[in-house]
Write a protein that holds these residues in place. Structure first.
Motif: not given
Length: 183
Positions: A40, A42, A109, A111, A161, A177
């Motif tokens: 991905a 990012l 996305a 995290r 995602l 993304v």
């Protein structure tokens, strides 16, 4: 499986269209890379979705450690380090990875990196993280959900995602993304 992420913090006044262009031009070069689950591409802009910095921060899911090693030893990573410098590459052992067959429309996305309390039974944490990962895909609207563990720093990663921007936690890093490289 392992996950991997490195991040470049860019100046507050950095023209992020340079990163957008880099992703557009270089992103397809990793499509079909051996042993890649996905990459991905990012980015985050300072002030958007609570981001404190401008970031370029690709995230990888590797089917085997050999794939990560081949990438890091290859010309693509060398070109990246020539342009941005030598990053700290974080890796986590994957506890659970759930990937929708309809992953391609991912546009956001999230995290989270969590500290693991000392002497907590890891098997219990892994079971809970794995169940949450499965639920994210089944009922939470995620297109991909990964949980992993890193025993040197005792951290865990939760990576997701999304098609649409989800509700964001206080300590969650959110990204756009720009491209998704698939096997």
């Amino acid at each position: 499986m392992i996950t991997m992420q490195y991040s470049f913090t860019l100046p507050a006044d950095y023209d992020m269209s340079i990163i957008d262009r880099r992703i557009r031009d270089k992103g397809p070069l990793l499509d079909g890379f051996p042993n890649l689950g996905f990459k991905a591409y990012l980015s985050a802009r300072k002030g958007e979705f609570g981001s404190h910095d401008n970031l370029y921060a690709p995230f990888y899911l590797w089917q085997t450690p050999q794939g990560a090693s081949d990438f890091l030893c290859g010309p693509g990573f060398e070109t990246l380090t020539d342009a941005f410098g030598w990053p700290q590459v974080r890796t986590w052992i994957v506890w659970q990875a759930e990937i929708s067959p309809d992953i391609a429309p991912a546009r956001f996305a999230t995290r989270d990196i969590l500290q693991t309390e000392a002497y907590t039974p890891l098997a219990d944490i892994r079971r809970a993280e794995s169940a949450a990962t499965e639920a994210d895909l089944a009922t939470g609207g995620a297109l991909a959900s990964i949980s992993g563990f890193e025993p040197t720093s005792w951290t865990r990663v939760r990576f997701r995602l999304w098609r649409e921007i989800p509700k964001i936690g206080e300590h969650t890093q959110t990204y756009r993304v720009g491209h998704l490289s698939l096997p």
